[in-house]
Design an enzyme around this catalytic site. Sequence first.
Site, mmCIF file in Angstrom:
data_model
loop_
_atom_site.group_PDB
_atom_site.id
_atom_site.type_symbol
_atom_site.label_atom_id
_atom_site.label_comp_id
_atom_site.label_asym_id
_atom_site.label_seq_id
_atom_site.Cartn_x
_atom_site.Cartn_y
_atom_site.Cartn_z
ATOM 1 N N SER A 126 44.042 14.422 36.425
ATOM 2 C CA SER A 126 45.135 15.358 36.106
ATOM 3 C C SER A 126 44.850 16.737 36.669
ATOM 4 O O SER A 126 43.694 17.159 36.777
ATOM 5 C CB SER A 126 45.286 15.443 34.577
ATOM 6 O OG SER A 126 46.120 16.528 34.225
ATOM 7 N N TYR A 151 41.042 16.764 25.827
ATOM 8 C CA TYR A 151 41.735 15.828 26.740
ATOM 9 C C TYR A 151 41.384 16.196 28.186
ATOM 10 O O TYR A 151 40.906 15.350 28.952
ATOM 11 C CB TYR A 151 43.258 15.883 26.543
ATOM 12 C CG TYR A 151 43.994 15.355 27.749
ATOM 13 C CD1 TYR A 151 44.562 16.235 28.672
ATOM 14 C CD2 TYR A 151 44.045 14.004 28.014
ATOM 15 C CE1 TYR A 151 45.180 15.769 29.804
ATOM 16 C CE2 TYR A 151 44.656 13.524 29.153
ATOM 17 C CZ TYR A 151 45.237 14.417 30.044
ATOM 18 O OH TYR A 151 45.839 13.944 31.185
ATOM 19 N N LYS A 155 38.969 14.207 31.377
ATOM 20 C CA LYS A 155 39.315 13.926 32.772
ATOM 21 C C LYS A 155 38.219 14.465 33.695
ATOM 22 O O LYS A 155 37.821 13.825 34.659
ATOM 23 C CB LYS A 155 40.666 14.555 33.125
ATOM 24 C CG LYS A 155 41.854 13.909 32.436
ATOM 25 C CD LYS A 155 41.959 12.431 32.769
ATOM 26 C CE LYS A 155 43.134 11.756 32.082
ATOM 27 N NZ LYS A 155 43.173 10.297 32.336
HETATM 28 C C1 WQD Z 1 55.380 21.894 30.560
HETATM 29 C C2 WQD Z 1 55.966 23.278 30.324
HETATM 30 C C3 WQD Z 1 55.335 24.267 28.222
HETATM 31 C C4 WQD Z 1 57.446 21.466 25.640
HETATM 32 C C5 WQD Z 1 50.469 18.399 30.015
HETATM 33 C C6 WQD Z 1 49.054 17.967 30.312
HETATM 34 C C7 WQD Z 1 49.033 17.192 31.604
HETATM 35 C C8 WQD Z 1 49.988 16.038 31.489
HETATM 36 C C9 WQD Z 1 51.389 16.593 31.276
HETATM 37 C C10 WQD Z 1 48.963 14.107 30.519
HETATM 38 C C11 WQD Z 1 54.963 24.236 29.694
HETATM 39 C C12 WQD Z 1 56.842 24.021 28.286
HETATM 40 C C13 WQD Z 1 56.920 22.109 26.751
HETATM 41 C C14 WQD Z 1 58.414 22.124 24.839
HETATM 42 C C15 WQD Z 1 58.302 24.010 26.320
HETATM 43 N N1 WQD Z 1 49.643 15.232 30.392
HETATM 44 N N2 WQD Z 1 57.357 23.344 27.086
HETATM 45 N N3 WQD Z 1 58.816 23.390 25.212
HETATM 46 O O1 WQD Z 1 51.409 21.180 29.361
HETATM 47 O O2 WQD Z 1 52.147 21.298 31.809
HETATM 48 O O3 WQD Z 1 50.903 19.302 30.994
HETATM 49 O O4 WQD Z 1 51.343 17.297 30.018
HETATM 50 O O5 WQD Z 1 48.577 13.587 31.511
HETATM 51 O O6 WQD Z 1 47.735 16.726 31.835
HETATM 52 O O7 WQD Z 1 48.255 19.116 30.498
HETATM 53 O O8 WQD Z 1 53.237 19.666 30.258
HETATM 54 O O9 WQD Z 1 55.485 19.067 29.467
HETATM 55 O O10 WQD Z 1 53.769 19.856 27.761
HETATM 56 O O11 WQD Z 1 54.766 21.490 29.331
HETATM 57 O O12 WQD Z 1 58.686 25.161 26.635
HETATM 58 O O13 WQD Z 1 58.917 21.604 23.816
HETATM 59 O O14 WQD Z 1 57.039 23.173 29.385
HETATM 60 O O15 WQD Z 1 55.082 25.533 27.625
HETATM 61 O O16 WQD Z 1 55.200 25.528 30.238
HETATM 62 P P1 WQD Z 1 51.894 20.491 30.579
HETATM 63 P P2 WQD Z 1 54.337 19.956 29.132
#
Ligand code: WQD
Length: 339
Positions: A126, A151, A155
């Site tokens: 990741s 997590y 990785k």
């Molecule tokens: C994306 C953006 C949030 C939810 C993580 C892991 C990565 C992979 C994908 C496993 C961010 C914003 C989110 C919400 C929001 N996981 N957001 N409201 O954190 O980039 O990546 O998930 O493999 O390894 O690190 O993904 O989708 O959680 O967030 O505003 O209800 O959306 O702040 O900016 P992230 P995400």
Amino acid sequence: MDKILVTGGLGFIGSHTVVELQNEGYEVVIIDDLSNSSIKVLDGITAITGKTPLFEKLDLKDKAGVETFFAKHNDVKGVIHFAASKAVGESVNEPLLYYENNINTLVYVLKELKKLPEANFIFSSSCTVYGQADELPITENAPVKKAESPYGNTKQIGEEIIVDTCKVSENLKAIALRYFNPIGAHESVNIGELPIGVPQNLVPFITQTAIGLREQLSVFGDDYPTSDGTCVRDYIHVVDLAKAHVIALKRLLENKNKANYETFNLGTGKGSSVLEVVQSFERVSGEKLNYKIVGRREGDVVSAYADTNKAKDELGWKTELTLDDAMLSAWKWEQKVRG
Ligand code: WQD
């Protein structure tokens, strides 16, 4: 055609990769413990390809079970290893669950795989290993930074375990694929993301809000130094991502790898802000999304998107589907599952 083991093959990225492997004529055997997936995904895969993969329900923490599996399937020519726990927030509260489930299982699979005549291994890694990269877009040479969560640490540790093992193995060859943000669903609407409980990730939360399962999307912060103040990520369609796994596997099967351990970033190369994702959803669905801006989420990096040159030059792979394609496919899947 070669038999390939896909661990976690009933999961979101795993199931889409099984479809692409079958499309290329590989025989697929899936191991999944069904802790974060459903056996019904097998039907979805069959509906798309017309072929039902072999399936064994097995918790990879069961060392003896892994040994028995490889004794039975000693004709496996490669492994694509997805099986792992992947919720960032949960890992902070349950670190030992994550170290046991994500590290022990990797060790047990590698120990058995390297006993086989051919040992080709694709590791689901990741972009989280980069943390907040100093330079954007992010290349594979960007420094791996101290993980923001257990997590992410699993990785990083996983990659180190594979590096050390490849160094002393005659036959083990491995590729770590560092995903950016996988989203979307298969165009057939037979498989897609099935988050259990309240989604942690942005896109399933958007579609569940639009379908009425969630009241309102909270946008975590709009005071970041970005075009519109919301965080930027590289959202990659899961089908593009799945195809990259087949290409990486072929590289190893055909001995085209340039080292026994290689890493590739898998992204579109384009950053999109949270609000741009919301706008994409509204554009393709025709739905007005109910959202509000709230405070920042702990651990979020400001911006992350991939430098795609190495994957293009070495794998001959680049994404073909757009953010709108992904958002429309995610919406169609949500409507099918919950509609
Ligand atoms: C994306 C953006 C949030 C939810 C993580 C892991 C990565 C992979 C994908 C496993 C961010 C914003 C989110 C919400 C929001 N996981 N957001 N409201 O954190 O980039 O990546 O998930 O493999 O390894 O690190 O993904 O989708 O959680 O967030 O505003 O209800 O959306 O702040 O900016 P992230 P995400």
